[in-house]
Scaffold this motif. Sequence first.
Motif, short mmCIF file in Angstrom:
data_model
loop_
_atom_site.label_atom_id
_atom_site.label_comp_id
_atom_site.label_asym_id
_atom_site.label_seq_id
_atom_site.Cartn_x
_atom_site.Cartn_y
_atom_site.Cartn_z
N GLY A 666 91.67 55.94 47.38
CA GLY A 666 90.32 55.54 47.75
C GLY A 666 89.26 56.25 46.93
O GLY A 666 88.28 55.64 46.48
N ARG A 667 89.45 57.57 46.73
CA ARG A 667 88.49 58.34 45.93
C ARG A 667 88.40 57.80 44.49
O ARG A 667 87.34 57.85 43.86
CB ARG A 667 88.91 59.82 45.88
CG ARG A 667 88.61 60.61 47.15
CD ARG A 667 89.28 61.98 47.07
NE ARG A 667 89.14 62.74 48.29
CZ ARG A 667 88.26 63.74 48.46
NH1 ARG A 667 87.44 64.06 47.47
NH2 ARG A 667 88.20 64.39 49.60
N ALA A 668 89.57 57.30 44.01
CA ALA A 668 89.60 56.77 42.64
C ALA A 668 89.17 55.30 42.58
O ALA A 668 89.16 54.71 41.49
CB ALA A 668 91.01 56.93 42.09
N GLY A 669 88.88 54.71 43.72
CA GLY A 669 88.44 53.31 43.76
C GLY A 669 89.57 52.32 43.59
O GLY A 669 89.34 51.14 43.34
N ARG A 670 90.81 52.79 43.78
CA ARG A 670 91.98 51.91 43.62
C ARG A 670 92.34 51.34 44.99
O ARG A 670 93.40 51.62 45.57
CB ARG A 670 93.14 52.69 42.98
CG ARG A 670 92.80 53.08 41.55
CD ARG A 670 93.63 54.24 40.99
NE ARG A 670 95.04 53.93 40.82
CZ ARG A 670 95.89 54.70 40.13
NH1 ARG A 670 95.43 55.79 39.48
NH2 ARG A 670 97.16 54.39 40.05
N LEU A 693 89.85 55.87 54.64
CA LEU A 693 89.54 54.72 53.79
C LEU A 693 88.05 54.37 53.87
O LEU A 693 87.41 54.06 52.85
CB LEU A 693 90.38 53.52 54.22
CG LEU A 693 90.35 52.29 53.30
CD1 LEU A 693 90.94 52.65 51.92
CD2 LEU A 693 91.12 51.13 53.91
N LEU A 694 87.48 54.46 55.06
CA LEU A 694 86.06 54.17 55.24
C LEU A 694 85.19 55.15 54.46
O LEU A 694 84.18 54.76 53.86
CB LEU A 694 85.72 54.22 56.73
CG LEU A 694 84.27 53.91 57.14
CD1 LEU A 694 83.82 52.55 56.62
CD2 LEU A 694 84.13 53.97 58.66
N VAL A 699 81.70 55.91 49.11
CA VAL A 699 81.49 56.45 47.76
C VAL A 699 81.39 55.31 46.74
O VAL A 699 80.57 55.35 45.82
CB VAL A 699 82.65 57.41 47.38
CG1 VAL A 699 82.51 57.87 45.93
CG2 VAL A 699 82.67 58.60 48.34
N HIS A 700 82.25 54.28 46.91
CA HIS A 700 82.31 53.19 45.94
C HIS A 700 81.57 51.92 46.40
O HIS A 700 81.71 50.87 45.76
CB HIS A 700 83.77 52.85 45.64
CG HIS A 700 84.50 53.97 44.93
ND1 HIS A 700 84.39 54.18 43.58
CD2 HIS A 700 85.31 54.94 45.42
CE1 HIS A 700 85.13 55.23 43.25
NE2 HIS A 700 85.70 55.71 44.35
N ALA A 701 80.84 52.03 47.51
CA ALA A 701 80.03 50.91 48.03
C ALA A 701 80.85 49.63 48.21
O ALA A 701 80.39 48.53 47.92
CB ALA A 701 78.84 50.65 47.10
N ASN A 702 82.10 49.82 48.72
CA ASN A 702 82.96 48.66 48.99
C ASN A 702 82.68 48.18 50.42
O ASN A 702 83.34 48.59 51.38
CB ASN A 702 84.43 49.07 48.83
CG ASN A 702 85.37 47.86 48.88
OD1 ASN A 702 85.05 46.83 49.49
ND2 ASN A 702 86.50 47.99 48.23
N VAL A 703 81.68 47.29 50.55
CA VAL A 703 81.18 46.89 51.87
C VAL A 703 82.21 46.10 52.67
O VAL A 703 82.41 46.35 53.87
CB VAL A 703 79.87 46.09 51.74
CG1 VAL A 703 79.37 45.65 53.10
CG2 VAL A 703 78.83 46.91 51.02
N TYR A 731 75.37 50.83 54.52
CA TYR A 731 74.33 49.79 54.48
C TYR A 731 72.99 50.37 54.01
O TYR A 731 72.28 49.76 53.20
CB TYR A 731 74.16 49.16 55.87
CG TYR A 731 75.27 48.21 56.27
CD1 TYR A 731 75.71 47.21 55.40
CD2 TYR A 731 75.88 48.28 57.53
CE1 TYR A 731 76.72 46.34 55.74
CE2 TYR A 731 76.90 47.42 57.90
CZ TYR A 731 77.31 46.44 57.00
OH TYR A 731 78.31 45.57 57.35
N SER A 732 72.66 51.57 54.49
CA SER A 732 71.37 52.20 54.11
C SER A 732 71.33 52.50 52.62
O SER A 732 70.30 52.29 51.95
CB SER A 732 71.17 53.50 54.90
OG SER A 732 71.13 53.26 56.28
N SER A 733 72.45 53.01 52.08
CA SER A 733 72.47 53.36 50.65
C SER A 733 72.30 52.14 49.76
O SER A 733 71.87 52.25 48.61
CB SER A 733 73.77 54.08 50.31
OG SER A 733 74.87 53.20 50.47
N LEU A 734 72.66 50.96 50.30
CA LEU A 734 72.52 49.72 49.53
C LEU A 734 71.22 48.99 49.86
O LEU A 734 70.98 47.87 49.39
CB LEU A 734 73.72 48.80 49.81
CG LEU A 734 75.09 49.33 49.36
CD1 LEU A 734 76.20 48.42 49.85
CD2 LEU A 734 75.15 49.45 47.84
#
Length: 773
Positions: A666-670, A693-694, A699-703, A731-734
């Motif tokens: 998850g940290r690596a965006g995989r 996972l959440l 970190v990667h904005a995977n909504v 949601y706030s960061s986006l």
Amino acid sequence: MKRKPTIHLANLLRSCIDKKAHRSGKILHAHTLRSGLFSDTFLSNRLIELYSKCNKADSAYHVFAKMPQKDVYSWNAILCCFCKAGDLRGARKVFEEMPERNVVSWNNLISALVRSGYQDQALDVYDVMMSEGFMPSYVTYASVLSACGAVLDVEFGRKCHCLTIKIGLDTNAYVSNGLLNLYSKCGLIADAIQVFGSMDEPNEVSFTAMVGGLAQMDRVLEALELFKLMCKNGIQIDSVSLSSVLGVCARDGYGEYDQNDSFLSNVHGQQIHGLLIKLGFERDVHLGNSLLDMYAKHGDMRSAEIIFSNLPELSIVSWNIMMDGYGQKCQSEKTIEYLRRMEHCGFEPDEVTYIHILAACVKSGDVATARQMFDSLSCPTLSSWNTILSGYSQHENHNEAIKLFREMQFQHVKPDRTTLAIILSSCAGMSLLEAGKQIHAASQKIALYPDTFVVSGLIGMYTKCGKTEMAERIFYRVPKLDIVCWNTMIAGFSQNSLNKEAFMLFKQMLLKRMVPTQFSYATVLSCCAKLSSSFQGRQVHAHTEKDGYVTDVVVGSALINMYCKCGDVYEARQFFKTMRVRNTVTWNEMIHGYAQNGHGNEALVLYQCMIESGEKPDGITFTSVLTGCSHSGMVDAGLEIFNSMQRDHGIGPELDHYTCIIDSLGRAGRFHEAEVLMDKMPYKDDPIIWEVLLSSCRVHANVSLAKRAAEELFQLDPENSAPYVLLANIYSSLGRWDEARTVRELMTDRQIVKDPGYSWTEDKDQDTRFYVG
């Protein structure tokens, strides 16, 4: 004219007494009656002495009863006869009827009571003797000091010691040996050494008592050195001293032998074995059993088998030692084989036999066979009950232990301190507060409270059930606490997250001049780690250096954990390098320390060093190194280690290992790989996985995946505020404020409250906490 035949008869009777010639003595008795010399008190006294020496108490009393004139010697002679025969009722009756008593009368009764195991009564008789103004002799104190040693009444013994000094008997060899025996049995080895050093010419009894005392205090090397000095000084070596030193050698090896190197670990025992043969004692049955016990305690069952097969005479003791030896090596099948052989040879098993068999099965993990054996006993003793209860408790079958304890009550078997401690441990293991309270009440009813053994169990039970106040109340009410009670209370505070209280209690323990054990240090270092208090941790480190525990592997591992939790990884690694002995726990603590402090590469290198050293990794090892890989972004290295767990080490991945890998991916965006792995693993319904996972989705904005993870968490852990806060923050960061507000409103509607955060600053042993509302 009459005096000459009287003297001649007296001399003949003396010869019969010396030779225990009962038949010849009876002929002389008949001649005395025919010659009309029976009225001679001196001759009658000799006859009483003869029958007493030949163990004919009835004949002796018959002579005494017919005597026309009795003097104090006559009364003492018949009293001595009853005492020698173990007839305490007869001895008491004679003693009370004596028209005149002297110190010999008192000595006879006191020594008889001591020999028969009535030490408390012997001390009471001594008190009466002193109150009536009789001057005790060295014989008196030899018996009285032996009684004090048997009942461990050191205060009474010290008073006697003072009196022996006052009347000049302290230098007597019998008195000195009695004092040695007293202080050794009471564990006051410094006093025993002082008495031994003041003796002009210590004999074999003195040396043997001193050797046994040192061994009792686990000062094995000193005991062996003293035995060497005994040999060097030309002191006679008898079977008793050899048996004592073999007991020392057995204690040297008990529970510490290396199964692959038991021969080399028992050099002292083999030397004593050689001396025993040299002195011609190899056919001594008692010494044969002592040798057998020594080899069995060292786990050298091959040598024990040779000794056993060459014993001149087998006894139940010999068989029991062999069964205990194999039991200690967890070879329950060999233990049962020896039981069958013993019964085939015509020996009836005794209580010790069954206890050894039960203990062997329990130690081998075969509690079911132990229970079968126990159920076959027609009338199991208390020791047998305790052994099977201990087996269930040790293997965490607490429910069965408690059921069996209830059965024990129905059988009207009165529990002892061991029983209650075992059951309290099971109550603690199952957090059965009400049952624990009932045991507490029972301990008071049968007067086993405040026994320190039971008190320790009560403290452990109450703290495991979260009732630390009740545990404290018990702790402070006990007048004499041992180190186990202190350790249990400190551990209880630590288990209930009262780490500061645990540390303060440890300081209080030091002020009371209690000597900490490795358990004390390991527990308090864990508290310092949880408090992240390096200042207090360094203080404890200094104490471990002072008390010689710094080389202990358990304490060493706790020190590494403390330094790592306090962020001082460099100090932890420096200490790790100095450790002569390391185990899996030690390696795990250092790897985990690197991982938690962001040194993933160092954690990976150390893991590889661990594998190269031959140390076997366990599940915790892999959790630690996978955490390091995750925190340092070494995803592929982590996956390789994860895949090697089952393949190379036979360890199946568990929840923590999957969590580390999911976190790493998850940290690596995989995320695709993470989802594939989650679909395959057996822990997909665990909230921790989804929370990890959440966090990565934020970190990667995977909504889309974040929303799925949050919805899973809403169902799996509805009271947890974390998924609401994390999703709202995404949601706030986006800039998706409406959706963020919706999540916050949902959180309010469901009455979910976020726990406040806090931080603290440390100044020596004071800390200040800051809470964020």
